[in-house]
Scaffold this motif. Structure first.
Motif, PDB file in Angstrom:
ATOM      1  N   ILE A  51      40.473  53.555  32.420  1.00 46.26           N
ATOM      2  CA  ILE A  51      41.796  54.178  32.561  1.00 46.26           C
ATOM      3  C   ILE A  51      42.677  53.351  33.496  1.00 46.26           C
ATOM      4  CG2 ILE A  51      43.010  56.223  33.407  1.00 46.26           C
ATOM      5  CD1 ILE A  51      40.577  57.873  32.511  1.00 46.26           C
ATOM      6  N   ALA A  52      42.102  52.920  34.631  1.00 43.01           N
ATOM      7  CA  ALA A  52      42.873  52.117  35.584  1.00 43.01           C
ATOM      8  C   ALA A  52      43.298  50.797  34.954  1.00 43.01           C
ATOM      9  CB  ALA A  52      42.047  51.862  36.839  1.00 43.01           C
ATOM     10  N   GLY A  53      42.407  50.160  34.196  1.00 43.15           N
ATOM     11  CA  GLY A  53      42.759  48.912  33.539  1.00 43.15           C
ATOM     12  C   GLY A  53      43.825  49.099  32.482  1.00 43.15           C
ATOM     13  N   HIS A  54      43.811  50.237  31.785  1.00 41.76           N
ATOM     14  CA  HIS A  54      44.812  50.523  30.766  1.00 41.76           C
ATOM     15  C   HIS A  54      46.205  50.636  31.370  1.00 41.76           C
ATOM     16  CE1 HIS A  54      46.767  52.266  27.274  1.00 41.76           C
ATOM     17  NE2 HIS A  54      47.140  53.303  28.008  1.00 41.76           N
ATOM     18  N   PHE A  55      46.291  51.183  32.566  1.00 39.79           N
ATOM     19  CA  PHE A  55      47.590  51.348  33.227  1.00 39.79           C
ATOM     20  C   PHE A  55      47.960  50.130  34.087  1.00 39.79           C
ATOM     21  CE2 PHE A  55      46.602  55.819  32.324  1.00 39.79           C
ATOM     22  CZ  PHE A  55      47.797  56.216  31.747  1.00 39.79           C
ATOM     23  N   GLY A  56      47.286  49.021  33.885  1.00 41.36           N
ATOM     24  CA  GLY A  56      47.690  47.773  34.497  1.00 41.36           C
ATOM     25  C   GLY A  56      47.064  47.453  35.828  1.00 41.36           C
ATOM     26  N   LEU A  57      46.144  48.273  36.313  1.00 45.58           N
ATOM     27  CA  LEU A  57      45.490  47.982  37.588  1.00 45.58           C
ATOM     28  C   LEU A  57      44.387  46.953  37.347  1.00 45.58           C
ATOM     29  CD1 LEU A  57      45.824  49.048  40.501  1.00 45.58           C
ATOM     30  CD2 LEU A  57      43.897  50.564  40.064  1.00 45.58           C
ATOM     31  N   ASN A  58      44.416  45.855  38.089  1.00 44.96           N
ATOM     32  CA  ASN A  58      43.419  44.814  37.881  1.00 44.96           C
ATOM     33  C   ASN A  58      43.230  44.010  39.153  1.00 44.96           C
ATOM     34  OD1 ASN A  58      45.303  42.332  37.768  1.00 44.96           O
ATOM     35  ND2 ASN A  58      46.191  43.724  36.230  1.00 44.96           N
ATOM     36  N   ILE A  59      42.204  43.156  39.146  1.00 44.90           N
ATOM     37  CA  ILE A  59      41.938  42.253  40.255  1.00 44.90           C
ATOM     38  C   ILE A  59      41.830  40.841  39.709  1.00 44.90           C
ATOM     39  CG2 ILE A  59      40.790  44.028  41.633  1.00 44.90           C
ATOM     40  CD1 ILE A  59      38.112  42.944  40.774  1.00 44.90           C
ATOM     41  N   SER A  60      41.800  39.851  40.577  1.00 45.69           N
ATOM     42  CA  SER A  60      41.777  38.467  40.124  1.00 45.69           C
ATOM     43  C   SER A  60      40.484  38.196  39.356  1.00 45.69           C
ATOM     44  CB  SER A  60      41.890  37.519  41.319  1.00 45.69           C
ATOM     45  OG  SER A  60      40.735  37.609  42.131  1.00 45.69           O
ATOM     46  N   PRO A  61      40.538  37.311  38.364  1.00 45.24           N
ATOM     47  CA  PRO A  61      39.326  37.011  37.577  1.00 45.24           C
ATOM     48  C   PRO A  61      38.159  36.521  38.430  1.00 45.24           C
ATOM     49  CG  PRO A  61      41.274  36.127  36.502  1.00 45.24           C
ATOM     50  CD  PRO A  61      41.714  36.605  37.847  1.00 45.24           C
ATOM     51  N   GLN A  62      38.435  35.728  39.463  1.00 43.11           N
ATOM     52  CA  GLN A  62      37.361  35.220  40.313  1.00 43.11           C
ATOM     53  C   GLN A  62      36.673  36.343  41.084  1.00 43.11           C
ATOM     54  OE1 GLN A  62      40.505  34.103  40.306  1.00 43.11           O
ATOM     55  NE2 GLN A  62      40.357  32.003  39.490  1.00 43.11           N
ATOM     56  N   MET A  63      37.465  37.242  41.665  1.00 46.21           N
ATOM     57  CA  MET A  63      36.893  38.357  42.401  1.00 46.21           C
ATOM     58  C   MET A  63      36.155  39.311  41.470  1.00 46.21           C
ATOM     59  SD  MET A  63      37.277  37.987  45.604  1.00 46.21           S
ATOM     60  CE  MET A  63      36.700  39.629  46.024  1.00 46.21           C
ATOM     61  N   SER A  64      36.694  39.502  40.261  1.00 46.02           N
ATOM     62  CA  SER A  64      36.044  40.381  39.297  1.00 46.02           C
ATOM     63  C   SER A  64      34.689  39.830  38.885  1.00 46.02           C
ATOM     64  CB  SER A  64      36.937  40.549  38.063  1.00 46.02           C
ATOM     65  OG  SER A  64      36.295  41.338  37.086  1.00 46.02           O
ATOM     66  N   GLU A  65      34.649  38.512  38.634  1.00 47.61           N
ATOM     67  CA  GLU A  65      33.378  37.900  38.236  1.00 47.61           C
ATOM     68  C   GLU A  65      32.356  37.977  39.361  1.00 47.61           C
ATOM     69  OE1 GLU A  65      31.677  33.665  36.420  1.00 47.61           O
ATOM     70  OE2 GLU A  65      33.758  33.839  37.107  1.00 47.61           O
ATOM     71  N   TYR A  66      32.810  37.760  40.596  1.00 49.67           N
ATOM     72  CA  TYR A  66      31.881  37.811  41.734  1.00 49.67           C
ATOM     73  C   TYR A  66      31.329  39.225  41.927  1.00 49.67           C
ATOM     74  CZ  TYR A  66      30.369  38.479  46.529  1.00 49.67           C
ATOM     75  OH  TYR A  66      29.663  38.848  47.640  1.00 49.67           O
ATOM     76  N   ALA A  67      32.231  40.220  41.991  1.00 51.41           N
ATOM     77  CA  ALA A  67      31.795  41.594  42.242  1.00 51.41           C
ATOM     78  C   ALA A  67      30.921  42.113  41.110  1.00 51.41           C
ATOM     79  CB  ALA A  67      33.017  42.505  42.434  1.00 51.41           C
ATOM     80  N   GLU A  68      31.269  41.743  39.870  1.00 55.07           N
ATOM     81  CA  GLU A  68      30.485  42.191  38.716  1.00 55.07           C
ATOM     82  C   GLU A  68      29.080  41.594  38.748  1.00 55.07           C
ATOM     83  OE1 GLU A  68      30.722  41.674  33.871  1.00 55.07           O
ATOM     84  OE2 GLU A  68      32.586  41.834  35.026  1.00 55.07           O
ATOM     85  N   THR A  69      28.987  40.303  39.053  1.00 54.82           N
ATOM     86  CA  THR A  69      27.689  39.640  39.105  1.00 54.82           C
ATOM     87  C   THR A  69      26.850  40.169  40.261  1.00 54.82           C
ATOM     88  OG1 THR A  69      28.632  37.627  38.149  1.00 54.82           O
ATOM     89  CG2 THR A  69      26.521  37.413  39.286  1.00 54.82           C
ATOM     90  N   PHE A  70      27.455  40.266  41.438  1.00 55.84           N
ATOM     91  CA  PHE A  70      26.715  40.749  42.600  1.00 55.84           C
ATOM     92  C   PHE A  70      26.228  42.177  42.389  1.00 55.84           C
ATOM     93  CE2 PHE A  70      26.622  42.925  46.753  1.00 55.84           C
ATOM     94  CZ  PHE A  70      25.628  42.168  47.373  1.00 55.84           C
ATOM     95  N   GLY A  71      27.088  43.030  41.834  1.00 57.44           N
ATOM     96  CA  GLY A  71      26.703  44.420  41.592  1.00 57.44           C
ATOM     97  C   GLY A  71      25.541  44.530  40.630  1.00 57.44           C
ATOM     98  N   LEU A  72      25.590  43.754  39.541  1.00 59.53           N
ATOM     99  CA  LEU A  72      24.519  43.811  38.547  1.00 59.53           C
ATOM    100  C   LEU A  72      23.197  43.307  39.134  1.00 59.53           C
ATOM    101  CD1 LEU A  72      23.589  44.335  35.656  1.00 59.53           C
ATOM    102  CD2 LEU A  72      24.368  42.022  35.065  1.00 59.53           C
ATOM    103  N   VAL A  73      23.251  42.200  39.862  1.00 56.97           N
ATOM    104  CA  VAL A  73      22.036  41.639  40.459  1.00 56.97           C
ATOM    105  C   VAL A  73      21.447  42.609  41.472  1.00 56.97           C
ATOM    106  CG1 VAL A  73      21.144  39.785  41.929  1.00 56.97           C
ATOM    107  CG2 VAL A  73      22.703  39.249  40.057  1.00 56.97           C
TER     108      VAL A  73
END
Length: 553
Positions: A51-73
């Motif tokens: 929902i947040a992404g649909h309404f335009g809320l986002n973060i930088s691709p680098q931070m998104s990749e880092y947080a996504e990878t760290f969270g999954l690991v």
């Protein structure tokens, strides 16, 4: 208000933390809402991210990749660390048959996904996302995306496929269990196993009437019988004896024995008459059975004892005490000499009062120290897990090697560290609350980033004809394997419905459906079978996702 808008619109590390914290907070808060016993829990973070992404809320691709990878690991490693201590023990018992049923669900679902690719012309990258969402298995999505990335292919369609099918993936398992319960389950299958099934020990009293063991020491009897047992107390008339290996048994002795439930018959042949006392009920005041012998639970908190075999401590000869049982997590183990102790184990020690005081100082029993998890072992394990995940594994006929990746490597390393880490004196103990917090933190970060990324195009995809097709295919991939395998298992195997529910939820990596099962089925069988199936099921889905991408793209 410019400063306030800047908190959410200007990309920076500061802004990324704010957005992720907001998504996780709202998702976790709404996830606690129960509607007719059903709650989505941490999965709601994913939907809030969409929902947040649909309404335009986002973060930088680098931070998104880092947080996504760290969270999954973080999530998969701490999950492996949590189930590791009992993983191989479960495999040696009923876990093998349960995992075979889970494997059947996984293979049938994968086969259906490939079939639907041929029938609907949905490309493999998108189908892997649909399958991941249908099975609520986000690590498998991460593995598929990584495999696509190695081939230089876009991964957005896989994330979108997962996003549109994930909601019905959660609900579909619950609907399938409701259907099985109403139309397939027989009354006999509804009888849950005793919650004592997770207790691998059994306490029983015998009167020695076997002439063949009269005058023999406990050590001699043990060598003669080749059966694992612990004698906790000996009653000889009015005398109470704390048995040692050199203690001789005599006719008429009453012995309190701790063994495994499948050895009870052998114990009766060895000692003689079984005394009709129930020593396995929950509320027994062991310290008031007699005035001389006491029982005390002591926690292993001395690091030097981590990984030591119980027999090597020589507690019987040094302190005159017996260790009857060892409680590791929720599992009770027989205190045999070859049992390898782990930091945080709770051992039941039987002996005289002063002897218990002395052995307590030796074992540690500093409960406060258990509240401080060994973070060094967690970071080391994640490091080694990621290293393992990058090792290429070549299969005949595949153009590119398969890797365990950021999902498979850490969970395997977590299981290994949790199970055999103590042999190398590696302290991996974490409290239950700390372990749960780390898993929830990692999964929340991963789902928040995944939702923010998928939310950009989510609703545009859903309203298109192909979006509706994806949802329908995903629902079929969720419910068909569960109904088929669940029906076969219930009709052909002597497994209760609770155990089947745990297998189905574990093979579908669906903790939300497990919550529904535990709320509606009496006993702990859903949770026990879920824990047995989940790790291997997740690992297989991670590997299969990469294999399908390599073979069929």
């Amino acid at each position: 208000m410019d400063w306030f808008n800047g908190l959410f619109s200007i990309h920076s590390a500061f802004q990324s933390i704010i957005v992720l914290s907001l998504v996780c907070f709202v998702g976790l808060a709404l996830g606690k809402i129960h509607i007719r016993g059903i709650s989505l829990g941490v999965a709601f973070v994913f939907f809030i991210g969409i929902i947040a992404g649909h309404f335009g809320l986002n973060i930088s691709p680098q931070m998104s990749e880092y947080a996504e990878t760290f969270g999954l690991v973080l999530f998969v490693y701490t999950l492996g660390l949590h189930v590791g201590p009992n993983f191989f023990g479960a495999m040696r018992q009923e876990g093998i048959s349960l995992n075979l049923w889970g494997l059947a669900v996984i293979l049938l679902g994968t086969g259906l996904a490939i079939l639907f690719c041929q029938l609907t012309a949905i490309p493999i990258p998108t189908m892997m996302g649909i399958l991941s969402g249908a099975t609520t298995n986000t690590p498998a999505l991460g593995a598929a995306q990584q495999a696509l990335g190695h081939l230089g292919l876009p991964t957005r369609s896989a994330a979108l496929g997962c996003a549109v099918t994930y909601p019905l993936g959660v609900i579909g398992v619950i609907l399938a269990m409701i259907f099985l319960r109403k139309f397939v389950v027989k009354p006999a299958n509804m009888v849950a196993k005793s919650t004592a099934d997770e207790d691998h020990t059994f306490v029983v009293q015998y009167e020695v009437v076997n002439q063949g063991i009269h005058g023999k020491t406990i050590a001699q009897i043990s060598q003669m019988a080749h059966i694992k047992f612990i004698i906790s107390r000996i009653w000889r008339g009015e005398q109470v004896i704390v048995p040692l290996s050199t203690t001789q048994l005599k006719l008429g002795d009453n012995v309190l024995i701790i063994t495994t439930d499948d050895e009870v018959g052998g114990m009766e042949l060895l000692f003689g008459k079984k005394v009709d006392n129930d020593w396995n009920r929950d509320q027994i005041d062991w310290n008031h059975l007699d005035s001389k012998v006491e029982s005390k639970i002591i926690v292993i908190t001395r690091p030097m004892l981590n990984g030591k075999k119980l027999g090597s401590l020589r507690l019987r000869t040094t302190y005159g005490v017996n260790v009857s049982r060892v409680l590791r997590g929720d599992t009770k183990l027989l205190g045999t000499n070859d049992l390898r102790l782990q930091y945080g184990d709770r051992v039941t020690v039987v002996g005289e009062h002063q002897a218990l005081e002395n052995v307590e100082k030796y074992l540690g029993n500093a409960v406060q120290e258990l509240k401080e998890p060994n973070l060094g072992a967690i970071f080391l394990g994640m490091l080694l897990g990621l290293a393992i995940g990058t090792i290429p594994i070549h299969f005949p006929g595949m153009s590119a090697p398969v890797r365990l990746g950021i999902a498979g490597g850490p969970i395997i390393m977590g299981i290994l560290v949790g199970s055999i880490g103590p042999r190398f004196h590696l302290i991996s103990y974490t409290t239950r609350s700390a372990s749960l917090m780390l898993r929830q933190l990692g999964l929340s970060l991963y789902l928040a980033c995944l939702g923010l990324d998928a939310g950009k195009d989510f609703f545009h995809v859903v309203v298109r004809p192909e979006g509706l097709l994806w949802i329908g295919v995903g629902f079929c991939l969720t419910i068909i394997p569960i109904l088929i395998i669940g029906t076969i298992a219930l009709r052909t195997r002597k497994l209760d419905f609770g155990t089947i529910c745990g297998v189905l939820c574990g093979s579908m990596a669906n903790p939300m459906a497990l919550n529904y099962a535990t709320d509606t089925v009496k006993g702990e069988t859903p949770s026990i079978s879920y824990a047995s199936v989940y790790p291997l099921g997740m690992f297989l889905r991670v590997i299969i996702a990469q294999i399908v991408v390599m073979f069929f793209v």
